[in-house]
Design a protein around this motif. Sequence first.
Motif, mmCIF file in Angstrom:
data_model
loop_
_atom_site.group_PDB
_atom_site.id
_atom_site.type_symbol
_atom_site.label_atom_id
_atom_site.label_comp_id
_atom_site.label_asym_id
_atom_site.label_seq_id
_atom_site.Cartn_x
_atom_site.Cartn_y
_atom_site.Cartn_z
ATOM 1 N N ARG A 1 -38.499 137.525 25.083
ATOM 2 C CA ARG A 1 -38.862 137.360 23.667
ATOM 3 C C ARG A 1 -37.639 137.388 22.747
ATOM 4 N N TRP A 2 -36.639 136.625 23.125
ATOM 5 C CA TRP A 2 -35.401 136.582 22.356
ATOM 6 C C TRP A 2 -35.329 135.399 21.399
ATOM 7 N N LEU A 3 -36.456 134.760 21.110
ATOM 8 C CA LEU A 3 -36.473 133.627 20.184
ATOM 9 C C LEU A 3 -35.981 134.014 18.789
ATOM 10 N N LEU A 4 -36.433 135.142 18.263
ATOM 11 C CA LEU A 4 -36.024 135.531 16.910
ATOM 12 C C LEU A 4 -34.518 135.758 16.826
ATOM 13 N N ARG A 5 -33.939 136.372 17.853
ATOM 14 C CA ARG A 5 -32.489 136.591 17.883
ATOM 15 C C ARG A 5 -31.763 135.250 17.929
ATOM 16 N N ALA A 6 -32.254 134.345 18.780
ATOM 17 C CA ALA A 6 -31.639 133.019 18.893
ATOM 18 C C ALA A 6 -31.748 132.265 17.570
ATOM 19 N N GLY A 7 -32.893 132.350 16.920
ATOM 20 C CA GLY A 7 -33.093 131.683 15.634
ATOM 21 C C GLY A 7 -32.198 132.239 14.546
ATOM 22 N N TRP A 8 -32.026 133.548 14.537
ATOM 23 C CA TRP A 8 -31.145 134.175 13.547
ATOM 24 C C TRP A 8 -29.699 133.729 13.756
ATOM 25 N N ILE A 9 -29.258 133.704 15.015
ATOM 26 C CA ILE A 9 -27.899 133.256 15.303
ATOM 27 C C ILE A 9 -27.723 131.792 14.895
ATOM 28 N N ALA A 10 -28.726 130.952 15.167
ATOM 29 C CA ALA A 10 -28.661 129.546 14.753
ATOM 30 C C ALA A 10 -28.499 129.451 13.239
ATOM 31 N N GLN A 11 -29.261 130.225 12.504
ATOM 32 C CA GLN A 11 -29.178 130.232 11.040
ATOM 33 C C GLN A 11 -27.803 130.666 10.577
ATOM 34 N N GLU A 12 -27.252 131.694 11.167
ATOM 35 C CA GLU A 12 -25.917 132.171 10.803
ATOM 36 C C GLU A 12 -24.855 131.100 11.047
ATOM 37 N N LEU A 13 -24.942 130.428 12.200
ATOM 38 C CA LEU A 13 -23.951 129.398 12.517
ATOM 39 C C LEU A 13 -24.074 128.202 11.580
ATOM 40 N N LEU A 14 -25.297 127.782 11.289
ATOM 41 C CA LEU A 14 -25.494 126.652 10.376
ATOM 42 C C LEU A 14 -25.068 126.995 8.953
ATOM 43 N N SER A 15 -25.233 128.239 8.546
ATOM 44 C CA SER A 15 -24.807 128.661 7.213
ATOM 45 C C SER A 15 -23.290 128.743 7.114
ATOM 46 N N THR A 16 -22.653 129.153 8.195
ATOM 47 C CA THR A 16 -21.197 129.314 8.202
ATOM 48 C C THR A 16 -20.474 127.991 8.403
ATOM 49 N N PHE A 17 -21.049 127.102 9.206
ATOM 50 C CA PHE A 17 -20.402 125.825 9.546
ATOM 51 C C PHE A 17 -21.285 124.635 9.164
ATOM 52 N N PRO A 18 -21.674 124.513 7.890
ATOM 53 C CA PRO A 18 -22.622 123.454 7.507
ATOM 54 C C PRO A 18 -22.085 122.038 7.669
ATOM 55 N N ARG A 19 -20.778 121.851 7.538
ATOM 56 C CA ARG A 19 -20.182 120.513 7.656
ATOM 57 C C ARG A 19 -19.594 120.256 9.031
ATOM 58 N N GLU A 20 -19.291 121.318 9.758
ATOM 59 C CA GLU A 20 -18.630 121.168 11.047
ATOM 60 C C GLU A 20 -19.596 120.912 12.205
ATOM 61 N N LEU A 21 -20.807 121.464 12.126
ATOM 62 C CA LEU A 21 -21.762 121.335 13.232
ATOM 63 C C LEU A 21 -22.722 120.178 13.002
ATOM 64 N N GLY A 22 -23.025 119.473 14.074
ATOM 65 C CA GLY A 22 -23.985 118.387 14.000
ATOM 66 C C GLY A 22 -25.389 118.826 14.352
ATOM 67 N N GLU A 23 -25.474 119.895 15.155
ATOM 68 C CA GLU A 23 -26.784 120.337 15.629
ATOM 69 C C GLU A 23 -26.662 121.732 16.215
ATOM 70 N N VAL A 24 -27.712 122.523 16.031
ATOM 71 C CA VAL A 24 -27.869 123.776 16.764
ATOM 72 C C VAL A 24 -29.244 123.706 17.405
ATOM 73 N N ALA A 25 -29.255 123.719 18.725
ATOM 74 C CA ALA A 25 -30.497 123.584 19.475
ATOM 75 C C ALA A 25 -30.891 124.914 20.095
ATOM 76 N N LEU A 26 -32.175 125.222 20.032
ATOM 77 C CA LEU A 26 -32.725 126.386 20.710
ATOM 78 C C LEU A 26 -33.332 125.904 22.016
ATOM 79 N N VAL A 27 -32.850 126.470 23.125
ATOM 80 C CA VAL A 27 -33.235 126.008 24.454
ATOM 81 C C VAL A 27 -33.968 127.132 25.187
#
Length: 97
Positions: free
Chosen positions: A18-44
């Motif tokens: 049940r680590w979806l929420l942790r993965a989602g939070w990390i995705a949000q942090e990365l997208l907020s920090t690197f909005p122009r550098e990242l093309g995609e953050v995928a949850l697998v």
Amino acid sequence: MSETRRPRVAISYCTQCRWLLRAGWIAQELLSTFPRELGEVALVPTTGGAFVIEVDDVRVWDRAADGGFPEIAELKRRVRDLVAPGRALGHVDRAGD
């Protein structure tokens, strides 16, 4: 009109744990920090206790190998080193000193 391909981050997380929420939070942090550098953050979704973060197939964190979950500041530094090596992260850079 061609756009330069931007890096893809994949966060593989264990559904049994049940680590979806942790993965989602990390995705949000990365997208907020690197909005122009990242093309995609995928949850697998996966199983077996896995929690792995990769940037374009380069492993930047593995719960089994790195011992638990990443501190967000350390993870941001590792991702930055791959996607924007010259970029300062402000207080995140000073947190590890």
